[in-house]
Write a protein that holds these residues in place. Sequence first.
Motif, PDB file in Angstrom:
ATOM      1  N   LEU A  66       2.625   2.271   0.731  1.00 53.63           N
ATOM      2  CA  LEU A  66       3.999   2.358   1.207  1.00 53.63           C
ATOM      3  C   LEU A  66       3.918   2.859   2.641  1.00 53.63           C
ATOM      4  CD1 LEU A  66       7.103   2.522   1.043  1.00 53.63           C
ATOM      5  CD2 LEU A  66       6.837   4.795   0.006  1.00 53.63           C
ATOM      6  N   ARG A  67       4.366   2.015   3.574  1.00 51.44           N
ATOM      7  CA  ARG A  67       4.308   2.413   4.987  1.00 51.44           C
ATOM      8  C   ARG A  67       5.681   2.253   5.621  1.00 51.44           C
ATOM      9  NH1 ARG A  67       0.765  -1.026   7.106  1.00 51.44           N
ATOM     10  NH2 ARG A  67       2.314  -2.425   7.958  1.00 51.44           N
ATOM     11  N   PHE A  68       6.176   3.323   6.176  1.00 46.34           N
ATOM     12  CA  PHE A  68       7.505   3.275   6.790  1.00 46.34           C
ATOM     13  C   PHE A  68       7.422   2.698   8.200  1.00 46.34           C
ATOM     14  CE2 PHE A  68       8.026   6.401   3.457  1.00 46.34           C
ATOM     15  CZ  PHE A  68       9.227   5.993   2.906  1.00 46.34           C
ATOM     16  N   ASP A  69       8.218   1.660   8.418  1.00 49.56           N
ATOM     17  CA  ASP A  69       8.320   1.041   9.740  1.00 49.56           C
ATOM     18  C   ASP A  69       9.343   1.852  10.539  1.00 49.56           C
ATOM     19  OD1 ASP A  69       8.512  -0.691  11.941  1.00 49.56           O
ATOM     20  OD2 ASP A  69      10.095  -1.847  10.951  1.00 49.56           O
ATOM     21  N   THR A  83      14.787   8.974  -0.080  1.00 46.44           N
ATOM     22  CA  THR A  83      15.345   8.152  -1.153  1.00 46.44           C
ATOM     23  C   THR A  83      14.475   6.932  -1.442  1.00 46.44           C
ATOM     24  OG1 THR A  83      16.770   6.987   0.453  1.00 46.44           O
ATOM     25  CG2 THR A  83      17.717   8.869  -0.684  1.00 46.44           C
ATOM     26  N   ILE A  84      13.868   6.364  -0.422  1.00 41.94           N
ATOM     27  CA  ILE A  84      12.997   5.206  -0.636  1.00 41.94           C
ATOM     28  C   ILE A  84      11.801   5.595  -1.507  1.00 41.94           C
ATOM     29  CG2 ILE A  84      11.355   3.651   0.511  1.00 41.94           C
ATOM     30  CD1 ILE A  84      13.429   3.425   2.801  1.00 41.94           C
ATOM     31  N   ILE A  85      11.181   6.740  -1.201  1.00 38.59           N
ATOM     32  CA  ILE A  85      10.044   7.197  -2.007  1.00 38.59           C
ATOM     33  C   ILE A  85      10.484   7.440  -3.450  1.00 38.59           C
ATOM     34  CG2 ILE A  85       8.405   9.090  -2.359  1.00 38.59           C
ATOM     35  CD1 ILE A  85       8.293   9.402   0.700  1.00 38.59           C
ATOM     36  N   GLU A  86      11.632   8.107  -3.619  1.00 36.18           N
ATOM     37  CA  GLU A  86      12.134   8.385  -4.974  1.00 36.18           C
ATOM     38  C   GLU A  86      12.439   7.093  -5.726  1.00 36.18           C
ATOM     39  OE1 GLU A  86      15.492  10.904  -4.438  1.00 36.18           O
ATOM     40  OE2 GLU A  86      14.301  12.699  -4.015  1.00 36.18           O
ATOM     41  N   HIS A  98      -0.953   7.058  -1.134  1.00 31.36           N
ATOM     42  CA  HIS A  98      -0.935   6.044  -0.076  1.00 31.36           C
ATOM     43  C   HIS A  98       0.468   5.852   0.511  1.00 31.36           C
ATOM     44  CE1 HIS A  98      -5.091   5.008  -0.779  1.00 31.36           C
ATOM     45  NE2 HIS A  98      -4.836   4.911  -2.075  1.00 31.36           N
ATOM     46  N   ILE A  99       0.980   6.909   1.130  1.00 28.10           N
ATOM     47  CA  ILE A  99       2.257   6.853   1.830  1.00 28.10           C
ATOM     48  C   ILE A  99       1.975   7.099   3.313  1.00 28.10           C
ATOM     49  CG2 ILE A  99       4.548   7.869   2.079  1.00 28.10           C
ATOM     50  CD1 ILE A  99       4.437   8.659  -0.844  1.00 28.10           C
ATOM     51  N   TYR A 100       2.371   6.145   4.141  1.00 25.74           N
ATOM     52  CA  TYR A 100       2.032   6.195   5.562  1.00 25.74           C
ATOM     53  C   TYR A 100       3.282   5.973   6.417  1.00 25.74           C
ATOM     54  CZ  TYR A 100      -2.551   5.491   3.429  1.00 25.74           C
ATOM     55  OH  TYR A 100      -3.664   5.604   2.640  1.00 25.74           O
ATOM     56  N   TYR A 101       3.134   6.279   7.717  1.00 26.11           N
ATOM     57  CA  TYR A 101       4.237   6.162   8.659  1.00 26.11           C
ATOM     58  C   TYR A 101       3.744   5.444   9.914  1.00 26.11           C
ATOM     59  CZ  TYR A 101       6.260   9.684   5.620  1.00 26.11           C
ATOM     60  OH  TYR A 101       6.732  10.352   4.522  1.00 26.11           O
ATOM     61  N   GLY A 102       4.472   4.381  10.288  1.00 22.66           N
ATOM     62  CA  GLY A 102       4.092   3.649  11.487  1.00 22.66           C
ATOM     63  C   GLY A 102       4.071   4.527  12.720  1.00 22.66           C
TER      64      GLY A 102
END
Length: 558
Positions: A66-69, A83-86, A98-102
């Motif tokens: 899961l990578r936030f743009d 909320t997206i993660i939940e 595996h949670i990442y941020y652009g």
Amino acid sequence: MDIKKEHHNENFLFKLISEELEQRAFGRDMCTRFPPEPNGYLHIGSAYAIHTNFTIAQRFNGTFHLRFDDTNPLKEDLEYVTTIIEDIKWLGYDPGKHIYYGSDYSDEIYNAAATLIKHGKAYVCDLTPEEVTEYRGTLTEPGRDSPYRNRSVEENLELFAKMKNGDYPASSKVVRAKIDMGSPNLTLRDPVIYRIIHAEHYRTGNDWCIYPMYDFAHPIQDAIEGITYSLCSIEFKDHRPLYEWVLKELDIPEPPRQKEFGRLNLTGVVTSKRFLRQLIEGGHVDGWDDPRLPTLRGFRRRGFTPESIRSFIEEIGSIRTQSTVDISLLEHCLRQDLKAKTVSVMAVLQPLKVVITNYPEGNVELLIIENNSENEALGKREVPFSKTIYIERGDFMEQPSKGFHRLSLNGEVRLKGAYFIRCEEVIKDRETGEITELRCTYDPLTKSGTGFTGRKVKGTIHWVSEDHAVKADIHLYEKLLIDQEIPKESVDWKTMINPESLVTIRDVLMEPFVEDARPEQKFQFLRHGYFCLDKKYRTGDRLVFNRVVPLKDTWSKR
């Protein structure tokens, strides 16, 4: 698209990827990603994309990211990240660690743009946004070169550094890739890859005032994370050449590969994030979690289960093009999931008072009723029965029409889990003529569960004891929009919203079993459908239930 007629035995993406992996396309493990922009809530189309990426990674023993743009500080917020993660975890597609941020790759993306400039593949352009659009041309006319396209490498690097340092106002300069202004693909006509935005970022603060465009940042982020397959919806097909161009020009070994799948739409709902935002900000709905919206928060608050949504997506299978699926299929999957896991309770929406004249005054019986006729494991419950009860107004007809098998004057009916009753007298309001009360008698020998084998009645109706009834309000939902066709430009939502999309029924009477219901707990209200306790609202001390879905299943009858 008729899902019922076209069953997909094999996911076409599975097949394509399997063939490539058999040829050892990568020297690393399979890895996919879902890259939402944190500027809104996930919806049913997002669920389809998440499912596609997650299940393909799982199928090939890979990992799912899961990578936030998050490269546009003007629209993004930590609330949406949370909320997206939940929502993704609620759906059952937990990315784990595996949670990442652009935005964490800002230095690498900046250096990549500088590399393109050094190779003569990018330049700083001073055209205004309107001029950039004008110079781009049309589908039938080629674009024109920017007058700044042939700046020297040294000048471009100097200008880019000054952009980064905040020396220029917003929108005064951009960095553009130098590709082909005559390309038939408009995406390749020197696309903008960096722009100036003076705004605080929810994650990096004021460290940056230039931000990359998604089409540029995305392939670089994929490469950094070791993504093997960038699986995205069909509208990104024209962007694939740019994705591949960036990776090639940056000399990325074993570059990720982009594959497209069809975009999912549902009949009668809005999945465009832009339109959803207009509905919310215009006050036409009750926020992102309004039960009439196709957001995952809306579905969850209404009472949909993650199991039903996953079943729905699996039933659709893999779609290649943009498709609109009848929402009745989703509702069918929900009924299939709920029917064996919910307790069936009695709720009277339009109460009509019934006095059982020969029942002992002050007497209360605790009748034993099964919680679910299809699932004995859910056990049984005690339901209080007394002299005065309420039934549905629609379950009585003074002069019954043909085929009416419920209660009528001088007629007999069974009360669910209780006794036979016969209507002896009808009490009416003297002024209006409205029926206000029924006087009935009961037969004590007909108690349910006693093995009574005497006379039979055709109808069984539900009821609630007056002294034990719990008052509640319920929300009945229909489709939000009158017409599914939405204008592409301005939308007058007031004329498009279905006035019957939300109907509130007050003073509903329910058996006391629901009094201790938990938020989001689901029940079947006998003959009315499946309902969920709203976790957001109460009417004073009164519970509020949302109807998840009616009992009638139109999909299964197709």
